[in-house]
Design an enzyme around this catalytic site. Structure first.
Site, PDB file in Angstrom:
ATOM      1  N   ASP A   1       0.911  -1.233  -0.011  1.00 25.55           N
ATOM      2  CA  ASP A   1      -0.017   0.128   0.030  1.00 25.55           C
ATOM      3  C   ASP A   1       1.103   1.364   0.017  1.00 25.55           C
ATOM      4  O   ASP A   1       1.729   1.334   0.976  1.00 25.55           O
ATOM      5  CB  ASP A   1      -0.967  -0.115   1.155  1.00 25.55           C
ATOM      6  CG  ASP A   1      -2.016  -0.911   1.295  1.00 25.55           C
ATOM      7  OD1 ASP A   1      -2.112  -1.898   0.516  1.00 25.55           O
ATOM      8  OD2 ASP A   1      -2.900  -0.711   2.017  1.00 25.55           O
TER       9      ASP A   1
ATOM     10  N   SER B   1       8.367   4.540   5.002  1.00 22.71           N
ATOM     11  CA  SER B   1       9.302   4.234   4.323  1.00 22.71           C
ATOM     12  C   SER B   1       8.992   3.745   2.944  1.00 22.71           C
ATOM     13  O   SER B   1       7.973   4.079   2.411  1.00 22.71           O
ATOM     14  CB  SER B   1       9.931   3.038   5.211  1.00 22.71           C
ATOM     15  OG  SER B   1      11.347   3.033   4.784  1.00 22.71           O
TER      16      SER B   1
END
Length: 291
Positions: A112, A251
């Site tokens: 995602d 990240s």
């Protein structure tokens, strides 16, 4: 501060807020902030300190405001009581909420995330945002880098509201796994103006031999406030099988493909040429094996 992102589900451009925008502007765009950033914030110890804080039972009080602020649909995730904010951050999604595309030749999103695609030059350079990277810088191996000349680089940028587990792009085998220690800058666009975050940050490089796309490099990049990159110990894997997860903070996953390997979906390709990220979900089809 907001970032323009294309949402595939609504076929519209949306403005997404940047988490901690005021703090990041201070750290990256002022002289005192950059001194603090260099000396304290982007070192590993600070992220470890933050991880301990967010693992405390008191931090569970931050879950409800966070869910409300970012509109997180809790019905998509396992129904249980979370012991801390860190526990909530690494929550597991219900399997049927992220089906894996099964069509032959399909390339899937590994997380995602917000996706940008870059074409790798004949000299293995990649013009990312405000910097020019080389494949050798990303993977720490100039010899292997030459194999990706003319290929494609996919950057899956996860933000704090995303599901922070990631998967393998295809079935195959793990050939090599390496960790490169580094700094922990934010991976949001604000840091790209001054830092080559994808080769300065701590990262894990996996060389995969996949059934459909041949050799693929999959790179997990640590970031500011990310306590740890957690990869499962596997040598063989299936398309969409979980590879690992990030603890705390946004990240990035980077995938490198050789030339003539894949054709991206048109919306992702066109948006990337305009510098606009496309919002994707783990397991959804984003391209096809090139014939």
């Amino acid at each position: 501060m907001t970032i323009t992102v294309y949402d595939r589900r609504t076929a519209t451009l949306i403005q997404e807020p940047q988490y901690g925008a005021k703090k990041l502007q201070f750290l990256y765009e002022t002289i005192p902030g950059r001194i603090i950033l260099r000396l304290f914030i982007c070192g590993r110890w600070y992220s470890r300190y933050n991880a301990r804080r967010e693992n405390s039972p008191k931090s569970a009080a931050n879950i409800a405001p966070f869910v409300k602020q970012y509109g997180i649909d809790l019905s998509e995730f396992e129904q249980r009581e979370y012991t801390s904010f860190a526990d909530f951050f690494t929550r597991k999604i219900l399997p049927d909420r992220r089906p894996v595309a099964q069509a032959k030749g399909a390339l899937i999103a590994v997380a995602d995330s917000k996706l940008l695609a870059y074409h790798i030059g004949a000299d293995t350079t990649i013009p990312m945002k405000h910097s020019v990277y080389t494949v050798g810088e990303l993977i720490g191996d100039e010899t292997a880098a030459a194999q990706y000349s003319g290929g494609l680089c996919l950057v899956f940028r996860l933000t704090v509201d995303d599901y922070h587990h990631y998967c393998f792009p295809d079935s195959g085998r793990l050939v090599e796994n390496r960790t490169i220690a580094g700094r922990l800058h934010t991976v949001s666009p604000i840091s790209a103006r001054r830092h080559k975050v994808y080769c300065e940050n701590t990262r894990v490089i996996s060389r995969l031999e996949t059934d459909q796309f041949g050799e693929v490099m999959q790179i997990e990049v640590g970031a500011l406030l990310v306590g740890k990159i957690n990869n499962r110990a596997v040598t063989e894997f299936a398309r969409g099988e979980e590879k690992g997860y990030f603890e705390l903070g946004g990240s990035t996953c980077v995938l490198l493909f050789r030339a003539g390997t894949i054709l991206l979906d048109m919306d992702i390709d066109e948006n990337s040429k305009r510098g606009i990220e496309t919002k994707v979900r783990i397991g959804e089809s984003i391209g096809q094996k090139e014939d």
